[in-house]
Design an enzyme around this catalytic site. Structure first.
Site, PDB file in Angstrom:
ATOM      1  N   ASP A 158       0.806  -1.215   0.000  1.00 46.63           N
ATOM      2  CA  ASP A 158       0.000   0.000   0.000  1.00 46.63           C
ATOM      3  C   ASP A 158       0.844   1.272   0.000  1.00 46.63           C
ATOM      4  O   ASP A 158       0.766   2.097   0.931  1.00 46.63           O
ATOM      5  CB  ASP A 158      -0.951  -0.007   1.204  1.00 46.63           C
ATOM      6  N   GLU A 215     -12.885  -1.083  -7.034  1.00 49.12           N
ATOM      7  CA  GLU A 215     -12.814  -2.043  -5.941  1.00 49.12           C
ATOM      8  C   GLU A 215     -12.393  -1.359  -4.646  1.00 49.12           C
ATOM      9  O   GLU A 215     -13.108  -1.413  -3.644  1.00 49.12           O
ATOM     10  CB  GLU A 215     -11.817  -3.164  -6.274  1.00 49.12           C
TER      11      GLU A 215
HETATM   12  O1  FUB Z   1      -3.309  -3.841   2.823  1.00 51.07           O
HETATM   13  C1  FUB Z   1      -4.630  -4.117   3.211  1.00 51.07           C
HETATM   14  C2  FUB Z   1      -5.576  -3.831   2.088  1.00 51.07           C
HETATM   15  O2  FUB Z   1      -5.206  -4.551   0.940  1.00 51.07           O
HETATM   16  C3  FUB Z   1      -5.570  -2.392   1.630  1.00 51.07           C
HETATM   17  O3  FUB Z   1      -6.279  -1.535   2.476  1.00 51.07           O
HETATM   18  C4  FUB Z   1      -6.154  -2.547   0.278  1.00 51.07           C
HETATM   19  O4  FUB Z   1      -5.988  -1.425  -0.542  1.00 51.07           O
HETATM   20  C5  FUB Z   1      -5.408  -3.747  -0.221  1.00 51.07           C
HETATM   21  O5  FUB Z   1      -4.157  -3.399  -0.731  1.00 51.07           O
END
Ligand code: FUB
Length: 462
Positions: free
Chosen positions: A49, A223
């Site tokens: 992220d 998404e």
């Molecule tokens: O890293 C946890 C979750 O997975 C994030 O909040 C989403 O964007 C995905 O990458």
């Protein structure tokens, strides 16, 4: 790179566990110390992220941290890294974690930091212990590398949805966007820790966010993981599309609140992670696309790694197709070896980890025979004569070899590191250098006996 076998960063007892794992034959997971490209850009832990921020000539990179061996998004802290050249990244540790928010229970997921009012505001999603729902907190610091503290002592907004992105328009109005499965925004007040009005839902139309087939509940491609910014008068929402596996797509608008027009795929589904997550910045005249994948040893959907590619906008502000590479972005400029460089400034690391140094910042540790740190594009110029490093060793120490252009490249010098009586008992060692001229990749190669050898806090040539 020893990611698959990484141990709790501060647990010296973990060193004993490592010995057991070696005896059990799990060293088979260790990769060969082969020279390779430098993407993903962080190898000492799993990261996810990415959220880049340019400030005072540096790129600061805010990430999550996937725990080793995770079988879910098991994330307890956020991390900060920085670079001036896009290839050598300095580890600033974890200035924000679940424990920063007294109300947070779990899930240190995808956030973004921004600067305003001379402060840095970091918006992050996490689970509210009281409600069991995902909420968005805001942490504040005087420095891009923290420490950060909870600005409110409670969530800023909470509706069970995730992935905040923050943007300040030219007129000073700030916006916080977030969402999965919906997409929301609020107008932040100038203090950046409160907002006016209520959360507004952005209509997820197929014209705005593309068409998803096979899921009646989610007719558009949106998404999660929105990244909002403005460039040349055009507003962009770049986002993780479709699930699963995700790809990265984008939409544009002429206003920060839409209506949005779907513009297509940027990064197709690639890279051994069923999620992807984008952050985009311009830096030193180039445009950079940060994302994550599962490319490191032991990597996958819950053990991800942040990577970066350079790109060029097309006419009218279109974003081209960007594919994942193992080479990553080209270096911006060179690295100066004649000023103090932190050992945790790394283009590629093999086998080592980092930890908080008693002398400030971080140090490289968990060094074993044959491990190395690569520093890319080091501008030696006419030639260096002496190498100096700050080191510590609770063991009997080892050797810090200087190699050029490869881990087994030309030997430019070797410093002997003595035992100092503790892993944070620091001393300075020096050794003479030959052949380090021009601009070269520098490999700090660590050799010695068995077990952990020594730690390195910083180094400098003269
Ligand atoms: O890293 C946890 C979750 O997975 C994030 O909040 C989403 O964007 C995905 O990458």
């Amino acid at each position: 790179m020893r990611v698959a076998l990484r141990l709790p960063a501060t647990a010296r007892a973990g060193r004993a566990i490592a010995g057991v794992l070696v005896l059990l034959g799990l060293v088979a997971f260790l990769p060969a110390h082969a020279a390779r490209a430098d993407n993903p850009i962080i190898q000492t832990i799993y990261t996810a992220d990415p959220a880049p921020l340019v400030h005072n000539g540096r790129v600061y990179l805010y990430t999550g941290h996937d725990e080793d061996g995770s079988t879910w998004f098991t994330m307890k802290e956020w991390r900060v890294w920085s670079s001036t050249d896009m290839v050598n990244w300095t580890d600033h540790g974890s200035p924000l974690s679940l424990t920063t928010f007294s109300w947070a229970k779990s899930d240190a997921w995808a956030g973004q930091a921004i600067r305003r009012n001379g402060k840095f505001y970091w918006y992050v999603p996490t689970t509210n212990r009281a409600t069991g729902r995902m909420a968005i907190g805001v942490a504040v610091s005087d420095s891009p590398t923290g420490p950060f503290k909870d600005a409110l002592g409670r969530p800023l907004v909470e509706n069970g949805e995730i992935d905040p992105t923050v943007f300040i328009d030219d007129d000073g109005q700030a916006y916080l966007y977030w969402g999965n499965p919906n997409l929301w925004y609020v107008k932040l007040n100038a203090d950046m820790i409160s907002y006016s009005g209520s959360a507004t839902q952005i209509p997820l139309t197929t014209a705005g966010f593309g068409t998803r087939t096979g899921d009646a509940n989610r007719p558009t491609l949106f998404e999660e993981g929105p990244w909002v910014y403005k460039r040349n008068g055009l507003y962009y929402i770049v986002f993780a599309a479709k699930c699963c596996s995700e790809f990265i797509a984008y939409s544009t608008a002429t206003s920060p609140t839409g209506p949005w027009t779907y513009r297509g795929t940027i990064m197709p589904t690639q890279g051994s992670s069923f999620t992807n997550h984008v952050g985009i910045v311009d830096y030193q005249g180039g445009s950079y696309f940060f994302y994550h994948n599962g490319a490191l040893t032991g990597g996958g959907g819950f053990t991800r790694s942040v990577a970066v590619e350079k790109f060029t906008y097309g006419s009218g502000g279109t974003i081209p197709t960007i594919n994942m590479t193992t080479s990553g972005a080209p270096q911006v400029g060179t690295l100066n070896p004649y000023v103090r460089q932190e050992a945790e400034t790394i283009a590629w690391a093999s086998g080592v980890e980092t930890e908080t140094s008693s002398e400030g910042g971080m140090n490289v540790g968990w060094i074993e025979n044959g491990d190395y740190v690569k520093v890319k594009g080091v501008a030696f110029g006419a030639g260096a004569r002496t190498f100096t490093a700050r080191v510590a060793a609770a063991s009997s120490g080892g050797r810090l070899e200087l190699r050029l252009d490869g881990v087994n490249g030309a030997a430019a010098g070797t410093c002997t590191v003595p035992g100092t009586g503790g892993w944070q008992t620091w001393t300075t060692v020096s050794c003479s250098v030959t052949g380090a001229t021009g601009t070269r990749d520098l490999y700090l190669k660590f050799t010695g006996g068995s077990g952990y050898l020594f730690n390195v806090d910083w180094w400098q040539f003269s």
